[in-house]
Design a protein around this motif. Structure first.
Motif, PDB file in Angstrom:
ATOM      1  N   ARG A   1      45.009  42.859  21.553  1.00  0.00           N
ATOM      2  CA  ARG A   1      45.562  42.172  20.388  1.00  0.00           C
ATOM      3  C   ARG A   1      46.794  42.902  19.863  1.00  0.00           C
ATOM      4  NH1 ARG A   1      47.338  37.895  18.244  1.00  0.00           N
ATOM      5  NH2 ARG A   1      47.208  37.785  15.978  1.00  0.00           N
TER       6      ARG A   1
ATOM      7  N   GLU B   1      49.716  41.867  21.863  1.00  0.00           N
ATOM      8  CA  GLU B   1      50.115  40.502  21.521  1.00  0.00           C
ATOM      9  C   GLU B   1      50.942  40.471  20.239  1.00  0.00           C
ATOM     10  OE1 GLU B   1      46.416  38.482  21.254  1.00  0.00           O
ATOM     11  OE2 GLU B   1      46.255  38.101  23.419  1.00  0.00           O
TER      12      GLU B   1
ATOM     13  N   ARG C   1      55.822  36.987  25.976  1.00  0.00           N
ATOM     14  CA  ARG C   1      54.444  36.540  25.731  1.00  0.00           C
ATOM     15  C   ARG C   1      53.875  35.837  26.957  1.00  0.00           C
ATOM     16  NH1 ARG C   1      54.363  33.459  20.069  1.00  0.00           N
ATOM     17  NH2 ARG C   1      55.548  31.975  21.313  1.00  0.00           N
TER      18      ARG C   1
ATOM     19  N   SER D   1      50.622  36.740  29.576  1.00  0.00           N
ATOM     20  CA  SER D   1      49.597  35.787  29.995  1.00  0.00           C
ATOM     21  C   SER D   1      49.493  35.720  31.507  1.00  0.00           C
ATOM     22  CB  SER D   1      49.920  34.395  29.422  1.00  0.00           C
ATOM     23  OG  SER D   1      49.955  34.422  28.019  1.00  0.00           O
TER      24      SER D   1
END
Length: 243
Positions: free
Chosen positions: A133, A136, A234, A238
């Motif tokens: 997290r 992110e 981002r 992923s």
């Protein structure tokens, strides 16, 4: 007789009974600009009138270069401010040109520019956040800052003809919002800044100075590559998780 209270004391009186921030809250301490005029947001910069040099009418490209250099300085100092936040254990969470403040916005001397961040209402304290997290949140800040820079570039360097004196001037009222830019570069060109997005931008005459700035002095396309990396960061995370 009692002496009148100084202005700052009068202003502080209504807050005398307000409890102090709880431990762990984010504190913001702003320095005050030498001009005494206060900070303006980067969102306001494209509309701020600028002083002209006597020779601007003879070399309009110098005006564009000067403005591009100042916008680049805003971005570089904002990037440093975001890095400082991350080093201090805080992810901003809502970066935009409105949350980047600066002074003085005199594009003739970018060395004097001071940049600060505000609007930490959606910030997250990173210590204690699990690593996935945390990554992110940091990537989200970089993504948002890239679009803040893109918005500032297009709003500051998009041009319109000035038949009176031939001097480069930003197009009046041509302020690009981030949603419009996302629609162009993400939905239309699938986040391909280095290829299709750049090629399409070069077909627009009014974006000539934007493209030149992102290409760099040696046509290495470093600006396009940087934006491509920041906005795709981002998605890169992923893809790496997906194998």
């Amino acid at each position: 007789s009692l002496m009148p209270l100084p202005p700052f004391t009068q202003m502080a009186q209504p807050f005398a009974k307000v409890p102090p921030p709880l431990p762990g809250n984010v504190w913001l301490i702003f320095s005050f600009p030498e001009s005494g005029l206060g900070f303006l947001t980067a969102e306001m910069f494209p509309r701020i009138p600028q002083e002209r040099e006597p020779w601007d009418a003879l070399w309009p490209q110098r005006v564009a270069d000067r403005r591009a250099r100042f916008v680049r300085t805003i971005f570089e100092k904002a990037l440093a401010a975001v890095a400082d936040c991350h080093d201090a254990g805080v992810a901003h969470g809502s970066i935009s040109p409105a949350s980047i403040t600066g002074a003085p916005f005199d594009q003739r001397d970018p060395r004097r520019l001071i940049i600060q961040l505000q609007d930490f209402g959606f910030s997250t304290q990173l210590p204690g956040v699990e690593p996935k997290r945390r990554s992110e949140l940091i990537r989200d800040d970089l993504y948002a800052l890239a679009y803040a820079y893109l918005q500032l570039l297009f709003s500051s360097l998009t041009t319109s003809p000035n038949e009176d004196d031939g001097v480069f001037t930003p197009a009046s009222g041509m302020i690009y919002d981030q949603e419009t830019l996302r629609d162009i570069f993400e939905r239309k060109f699938k986040m391909d800044f280095k290829g299709a997005g750049r090629d399409w931008a070069y077909q627009r005459e009014e974006w000539e100075h934007v493209c030149k700035e992102l290409d760099g002095p040696d046509d290495t396309q470093e600006g396009w590559k940087l934006l491509h990396a920041m906005i795709n960061c981002r998605g890169a995370a992923s893809r790496s998780k997906g194998g």
